[in-house]
Design a protein around this motif. Structure first.
Motif, PDB file in Angstrom:
ATOM      1  N   VAL A  36       0.856  -1.189   0.000  1.00 53.69           N
ATOM      2  CA  VAL A  36       0.000   0.000   0.000  1.00 53.69           C
ATOM      3  C   VAL A  36       0.890   1.236   0.000  1.00 53.69           C
ATOM      4  CG1 VAL A  36      -1.835  -1.197   1.253  1.00 53.69           C
ATOM      5  CG2 VAL A  36      -0.161   0.148   2.526  1.00 53.69           C
TER       6      VAL A  36
ATOM      7  N   THR B 111      -1.349   6.029   2.678  1.00 52.24           N
ATOM      8  CA  THR B 111      -2.477   5.253   3.181  1.00 52.24           C
ATOM      9  C   THR B 111      -2.254   4.856   4.635  1.00 52.24           C
ATOM     10  OG1 THR B 111      -2.997   4.382   0.990  1.00 52.24           O
ATOM     11  CG2 THR B 111      -3.793   3.116   2.870  1.00 52.24           C
TER      12      THR B 111
ATOM     13  N   THR C 290      -2.800   7.803   6.836  1.00 55.18           N
ATOM     14  CA  THR C 290      -4.227   8.095   6.969  1.00 55.18           C
ATOM     15  C   THR C 290      -4.875   7.122   7.947  1.00 55.18           C
ATOM     16  OG1 THR C 290      -4.357   8.995   4.741  1.00 55.18           O
ATOM     17  CG2 THR C 290      -6.414   8.247   5.729  1.00 55.18           C
ATOM     18  N   TRP C 291      -4.549   5.841   7.847  1.00 53.86           N
ATOM     19  CA  TRP C 291      -5.107   4.849   8.768  1.00 53.86           C
ATOM     20  C   TRP C 291      -4.739   5.190  10.215  1.00 53.86           C
ATOM     21  CZ3 TRP C 291      -3.724  -0.377   5.897  1.00 53.86           C
ATOM     22  CH2 TRP C 291      -4.541  -0.482   4.766  1.00 53.86           C
TER      23      TRP C 291
ATOM     24  N   ASP D 115      -2.544  14.902   2.703  1.00 50.53           N
ATOM     25  CA  ASP D 115      -3.380  14.162   3.648  1.00 50.53           C
ATOM     26  C   ASP D 115      -3.643  14.927   4.941  1.00 50.53           C
ATOM     27  OD1 ASP D 115      -3.443  12.159   1.819  1.00 50.53           O
ATOM     28  OD2 ASP D 115      -2.205  10.751   2.939  1.00 50.53           O
TER      29      ASP D 115
ATOM     30  N   ARG E 267     -10.190   9.311   2.972  1.00 50.80           N
ATOM     31  CA  ARG E 267      -9.026   9.088   2.112  1.00 50.80           C
ATOM     32  C   ARG E 267      -8.957   7.618   1.719  1.00 50.80           C
ATOM     33  NH1 ARG E 267      -5.557   9.231  -1.311  1.00 50.80           N
ATOM     34  NH2 ARG E 267      -3.521  10.235  -1.128  1.00 50.80           N
TER      35      ARG E 267
ATOM     36  N   GLY F 157      -6.674   4.687  -0.508  1.00 49.08           N
ATOM     37  CA  GLY F 157      -5.358   4.499  -1.082  1.00 49.08           C
ATOM     38  C   GLY F 157      -5.266   3.431  -2.146  1.00 49.08           C
TER      39      GLY F 157
ATOM     40  N   GLU G 175      -9.997  -0.464  -1.522  1.00 46.24           N
ATOM     41  CA  GLU G 175     -10.414   0.407  -0.418  1.00 46.24           C
ATOM     42  C   GLU G 175     -11.484   1.386  -0.883  1.00 46.24           C
ATOM     43  OE1 GLU G 175      -8.458   3.508   2.821  1.00 46.24           O
ATOM     44  OE2 GLU G 175      -7.160   2.157   1.681  1.00 46.24           O
TER      45      GLU G 175
END
Length: 311
Positions: A18, A22, A25-26, A284, A293, A295, A299
């Motif tokens: 990924v 991403t 963001t997670w 982000d 968001r 990625g 998702e």
């Protein structure tokens, strides 16, 4: 792990396949991030952190909305987490092409080699055949992730290194776009009343990922409206008010088009519109709170399902 200091976000991103953005963001949105720090104060992922992310990523690929996937991964007991694979070692990237032109492709398979050869040879007939065969055989999501994207990335990296093969990138992108648009046009009648609106950010010309998502959703008979490249935000807002969509997906490929401020002015809708931002161009840390968001293609699909209330 790695001398006791843990793994960086880049190293974990490579293991999971990924984007680093991403993972960030997670961590920011769902609280699933690194738990350690290096001697220099940089945040690092330990073995358990990576295992939780691996579980979350697998749940998302299986269709679980990201928020629910993160909750399950954080709640999982250590003994229920997936076993960690050995550290990945970089492998030589085979080069494929013809006529003296060579292209390095990370995901080397017979299919990627064939498409890379056809692309580098500017063999439009063979490219079209290979693309159509992959879509019929594997479906849009698998074909995109395992064939189309690796070859496109290889071409992009070659262009970044040399400044050449723009004509090859344009020919392959145009052939792919036509095939994906045809998938949208020939899909069965939609089963959703509220559509998904898909567009590029204002001045963003890279619309191929938008069509990949549209074709994936259309295959599930989800209604889509593709507005394409360089969509002014005023026009996008008008489309949202007119269509009352369940979700809106906006793509930005480069930082020049990824100003997140205009996203805050898009209508929220009644019932509520789920606003998704995809692509590496977005800043982000400045995305509005209401923006989700995404990625990866799976998702994005999972977020659309969440917009319709699908578990």
């Amino acid at each position: 792990m790695d001398g006791g200091v843990g793994l960086s976000v880049g190293a974990v991103a490579r293991r999971l396949g990924v984007a680093p953005s991403t993972l960030r963001t997670w961590g920011r949105r769902y609280g699933i991030g690194p738990s350690r720090h290096s001697a220099g104060g940089h945040r690092r992922y330990d073995t358990t952190d990576v295992a939780r992310l691996q579980l979350m990523n697998q749940l998302i690929l299986d269709g679980t909305p990201p928020e629910e996937a993160a909750r399950k991964a954080l709640a999982a007991a250590p003994e229920d987490l997936p076993a960690q694979p050995p550290p990945q070692q970089p492998e030589p990237r085979p080069a494929w092409g013809s006529g003296g032109q060579r292209l390095a492709v990370t995901e080397s398979t017979p299919a990627t080699r064939a498409l890379a050869r056809a692309a580098m040879g500017m063999d439009a007939v063979t490219m079209q055949r290979l693309i159509d065969e992959a879509l019929r055989r594997d479906g849009v999501v698998q074909a995109w992730q395992e064939l189309f994207a690796p070859v496109l990335i290889g071409i992009g990296e070659r262009h970044a290194e040399t400044g050449a093969i723009v004509e090859i990138e344009h020919l392959l992108s145009g052939t792919l776009l036509s095939a994906l648009a045809r998938e949208v046009a020939t899909a069965g009648p939609p089963i959703t009343a509220r559509p998904v609106v898909l567009a590029c950010a204002a001045e963003e010309q890279h619309s191929l990922p938008v069509y990949a998502l549209a074709a994936s959703l259309a295959a599930e008979r989800i209604a889509v409206r593709v507005l394409g490249a360089r969509m002014p935000y005023e026009a996008l807002a008008a489309a949202i008010r007119h269509l009352g969509p369940a979700a809106v997906f906006v793509w930005s490929q480069t930082p020049d088009t990824g100003d997140p401020a205009p996203l805050a002015g898009l209508p929220g809708g009644r019932p509520r519109v789920r606003l998704l931002a995809g692509g590496p161009g977005w800043a982000d840390d400045r995305l509005p709170e209401r923006v989700h968001r995404v990625g990866t293609l799976p998702e994005a699909i999972a977020e659309v399902h969440a917009a319709y209330g699908h578990a």
